[in-house]
Write an enzyme that holds these catalytic residues in place. Structure first.
Site, PDB file in Angstrom:
ATOM      1  N   PHE A   8      52.791 -91.456  11.609  1.00 59.15           N
ATOM      2  CA  PHE A   8      52.107 -91.246  13.077  1.00 59.15           C
ATOM      3  C   PHE A   8      51.645 -89.710  12.642  1.00 59.15           C
ATOM      4  O   PHE A   8      52.681 -89.098  12.261  1.00 59.15           O
ATOM      5  CB  PHE A   8      52.686 -91.546  14.226  1.00 59.15           C
ATOM      6  CG  PHE A   8      51.738 -91.721  15.227  1.00 59.15           C
ATOM      7  CD1 PHE A   8      51.200 -92.797  15.593  1.00 59.15           C
ATOM      8  CD2 PHE A   8      52.057 -90.611  16.276  1.00 59.15           C
ATOM      9  CE1 PHE A   8      50.420 -92.843  16.748  1.00 59.15           C
ATOM     10  CE2 PHE A   8      51.070 -90.605  17.249  1.00 59.15           C
ATOM     11  CZ  PHE A   8      50.379 -91.887  17.751  1.00 59.15           C
ATOM     12  N   PHE A  14      59.867-109.902  15.910  1.00 59.95           N
ATOM     13  CA  PHE A  14      60.749-108.904  16.591  1.00 59.95           C
ATOM     14  C   PHE A  14      61.506-108.134  15.576  1.00 59.95           C
ATOM     15  O   PHE A  14      61.099-107.756  14.375  1.00 59.95           O
ATOM     16  CB  PHE A  14      61.714-109.648  17.450  1.00 59.95           C
ATOM     17  CG  PHE A  14      61.033-110.305  18.522  1.00 59.95           C
ATOM     18  CD1 PHE A  14      59.974-109.706  19.273  1.00 59.95           C
ATOM     19  CD2 PHE A  14      61.662-111.415  19.067  1.00 59.95           C
ATOM     20  CE1 PHE A  14      59.586-110.568  20.209  1.00 59.95           C
ATOM     21  CE2 PHE A  14      61.255-112.126  20.401  1.00 59.95           C
ATOM     22  CZ  PHE A  14      60.075-111.592  20.794  1.00 59.95           C
TER      23      PHE A  14
END
Lengths: 555, 555
Positions: free
Chosen positions: A380, A300
């Site tokens: 990205f 997480f």
């Protein structure tokens, strides 16, 4: 090329060659096929006098549906460190089998920063999780058997604290009544199954330092309570020895390789909510004896993962992390800044700027453990230069640096800058790891400390039953344990929809659970699911062996 | 020395060397540690044009508490054949994990006729059973998930024919109510767990000829019925592809070695009652391509084991057994002759003679399959010459020979006579295998044929419901399947206390079950237990890793 195409095109080396890079002799690698091996217990014991390499944690902002690429960055940084001439090993968790048949395969990185063999890692791998399932369920069977044959320990069947496990998403088993069918089948009672990664045995395997420690911790598991409320331990049921035998092989860390043929230890996989969410202590300590740099990750975002890594794993295993990498993406910053997933493709510098406050808080939090942090921007294709620059400028105001990383597309070439920055931090000697709270702090204060320091909550709300329970455990000698927070990973608060860096909230504690074998007190804040279900169209429906003999649908 | 001391003292060779004996190239052996390996699917495919070696079945009299040593003799004969210059491989079953924690470790032979590594074979081995457990339970989870998300197939939850499995002796799970806890957890229903070896998936894996056949058979599993009583198949739930993926590795046979470093294939382990009790077809057919002689065994006594081997495994896999070895012991003859276990130490030639009628009937039965039989007397230290002679004289009256074997104490030297006898039988060309009944015989007549020809019962008793069910399956196209008898192994009758060679009894059929994927109809005669329980003091309580790092208590 897709992740799976890249993985299939990997030029794997025999696992013995990967072991050689770390100086592991052939006879101390127990092969599983030609591309996986376990490192022998004897070899690990022989390393005790060596000095440790440098430990680097990769953590992340709160996860968003955009994805952050924590494992990908862990793998990419490992390859990057090797590329700049360091001997580096990666330490990540094993994937759980069950969820692969629900939504998608587990993570072994992505693009040109992956660990292989990908299929095996999402299936049975070296059988560790199956061994954990067996060991866990042996104790459950022995407990019911003990009751059946006279219940000498006077177990109160209404107060059994130990469920069964299966490495499967199977909601039908969440809540059951067992021992039905008459005298020969025992005393009917309520029971249920968790998924294997939620097993306390999993957490124990991942925190144990060796087999003796494993056996001691297994013996410490509280399986039930008597009518007088005293605990019944695993060792009262005499299951600890046999469980250790079942786990002997699983305790040996697994060695595989990255796409660039660098060593990766993949070992253990405790849930990151009701457990601590880190790979095994044995894998990490072994890797530290063998490599200059060990790059590991925690489950997480940093509020849960890094905090537990520091306060549970490092504290208990005596580890000394020297740098923290916080992974962020432009897209995730945008989502934190209020952009919907469908609109992530469009440039939105203002949203990026607004979302950076989530990142900022994680940077601030990590400093509280005395370890310097650097941000990795996992690039990205749609990210614009202006957006990247916005993140970098923001991070500079927080006293650190954000390094653009292109490992997904370029492998180690895309992380050399990050690798150099990490080496610079480590060599600066600025790290001075310390846990957030001392062992001797009362349990409730430990919760308050995390809530205020890490979540930036104003207060912890818990009813008197929870407080009394914590007090009782302190009286029984469990007060020195760390706490293991079980909270949504999507927010600093317990409301998953609250992104960014909220303040003014309170942390409601619903329930506390003692994992006496693992050695922590689980603090449940909100709903936690320990047995997932399958979706309407499970990915299992399209998983098959295709005409070329390759596995389709697993990823 | 005890079995375990002998096993620990074994001078194992690297598994690659064992593979070399059979001409398996290194790259086609997938190692599991240094002493176990799987033979690759591609290599197996490459063998299809080779001619087969000779297949020898080792079976036994009805088991008694004295023990017969069927696996021990199988291993001993394999070593004996190698000792006399033949290339021989042994094919036996894998042991189930669960029962090892109840009474004792599973069998891998004994004395100087053992397969090693013994510990691994009684623990996780190469993970095949775990894979079967996962594949089985994936289908169960997908079935409940299908119902949960709308039940498009209109499964009648009162008519679910598919249980879950666990490789554990756990009576608490025999009968449960699952899906409790409200809307999110599904529709409450009755359910239960069997032990993994009782899974139809296990039987399928052991009968499938390759991955395509495996997938087809998995798809054929009947998981439930609709309200209109039509069957719901595994493929209706779309689980067959993913199950095949989970079983891909498990389908590859495991190679280990005997104490004398001869090859042993240990693969598959279906229950010998509700399934056919033989090692996998893939292992047997692979071994036949690689060795001159393949020695295999079947579960329980010849009335169950040999009959199912002949009528199910050989029929369906196109195997051609050329000799049968029936294992007997003087002690077991004595027990069949009425001697109590405590009195077995004293010479009692008359009791031996009286008990031989059990052996005689098995000899007679085996002839009905067209395969010549020889008796192996598995020697025990307390046997007297007169007792041995009594057995030999009796067997001579039955038209065959009883060879005294001392493999337990002497290894292959103790089975050379038996090996020579087996070679003589095979080379005589007298074998002409045929199943007991033709495929096209109606199902009830098949049961009657076995009852009369093998059990020597006068009649089969079954109520009209059973007969109607068989008729219904015939109408649905299942009439050509063989039947798989589930009966006590201790007697030719359904009364376990009736030793010897009883006549005049009837065979009551309590229930019939269709294993459409495995491809047989299970005929349940009396109680059968598909989920064992643990005893009052399970062996697990004393299993541990001792101070020398060795596993104690497993055997």
């Amino acid at each position: 090329m897709s992740d799976i195409e890249i993985a299939r095109a990997a030029k794997k080396k025999p696992i013995q060659e990967i072991g050689e890079k770390l100086g592991i002799p052939w006879e101390h690698l127990l092969p599983f096929g030609h591309d996986k091996a376990k490192v022998s217990e004897d070899f690990i014991k022989s390393l005790s006098d060596r000095k440790d390499g440098h430990l680097v944690l990769v953590t992340a902002i709160n996860p968003t549906p955009a994805g952050e690429g924590k494992t990908t960055t862990t793998v990419g940084l490992g390859d990057g460190l090797n590329a700049i001439g360091k001997t580096a090993a990666v330490c990540i968790r094993e994937a759980s089998l069950g969820p692969c048949f629900g939504m998608k395969g587990g993570a072994a990185g992505g693009g040109y920063a992956q660990v292989v063999p990908m299929e095996d890692m999402n299936l049975h791998f070296t059988g560790d999780f199956h061994a954990i399932t067996s060991a866990h369920n042996l104790l459950a069977a022995m407990l019911d058997n003990h009751i059946y044959w006279g219940n000498e320990q006077q177990v109160d069947i209404r107060r059994i604290a130990y469920r069964r496990v299966m490495d499967m998403n199977d909601r039908a088993l969440r809540q059951i009544v067992c021992n039905l069918g008459g005298v020969a089948n025992g005393f009917p009672r309520e029971a249920g199954f968790d998924i294997t990664v939620a097993s306390e045995v999993m957490a124990i395997l991942c925190l144990a330092t060796d087999l003796a420690d494993l056996e001691r911790r297994l013996g410490d598991i509280i399986v039930a309570y008597r009518r007088d409320k005293t605990p019944v331990f695993c060792r009262d049921i005499k299951a600890d020895g046999a469980m250790t035998v079942l786990l002997q092989q699983a305790m040996q860390p697994n060695l595989v390789q990255t796409l660039e043929n660098n060593p990766a230890f993949v070992h253990g996989g405790p849930f990151a909510n009701i457990a601590h969410g880190c790979n095994s202590v044995v894998a990490t300590t072994t890797a530290l004896k063998l490599a200059d740099y060990v790059v590991t990750e925690a489950g997480f975002g940093a509020d849960l993962g890094a905090e537990k890594f520091m306060d549970i794993k490092c504290r208990k295993a005596g580890l000394n992390p020297e740098a923290v990498v916080i992974v962020a993406t432009v897209r995730a910053m945008k989502m934190n800044g209020g952009v919907a997933k469908a609109d992530l493709g469009a440039e939105n510098v203002e949203a990026v700027k607004a979302g950076c406050e989530n990142l900022g808080r994680h940077i601030d939090n990590v400093k509280k453990f005395g370890v310097p942090a650097v941000v990795a921007i996992n690039h990205f294709v749609t990210d614009t230069d202006a957006e990247v620059k916005a993140v970098q400028e923001y991070v500079a105001t927080q006293g650190t640096e954000a390094v653009l990383c292109k490992h997904w597309a370029e492998g180690s070439k895309g992380t050399e800058d990050l690798a150099n920055k990490v080496v610079e931090i480590v060599e600066s000697g600025k790290a001075s790891y310390k846990p957030l709270y001392p062992d001797e702090m009362p349990l409730f204060e430990k919760i308050e400390t995390i809530a205020k320091e890490i979540y930036h909550a104003d207060e912890v709300v818990a009813d008197s039953k929870v407080r009394a329970q914590l007090k009782e455990w302190e009286d029984q000698g469990y007060g020195n344990l760390p706490v293991c927070m079980a909270k949504t990973q999507y927010s600093f608060t317990t409301d998953p929809s609250r992104r960014g860096a909220p303040t003014g909230h309170s942390l409601p504690v619903r329930e506390v659970r003692l994992s006496a074998g693992a050695g922590f007190v689980v603090v449940v804040c909100g709903e936690i699911m320990t047995m997932p279900g399958l979706p309407k169209v499970p990915s299992a429906e399209s998983i098959c062996i295709n005409d070329d003999g390759l596995i389709d649908g697993l990823f």
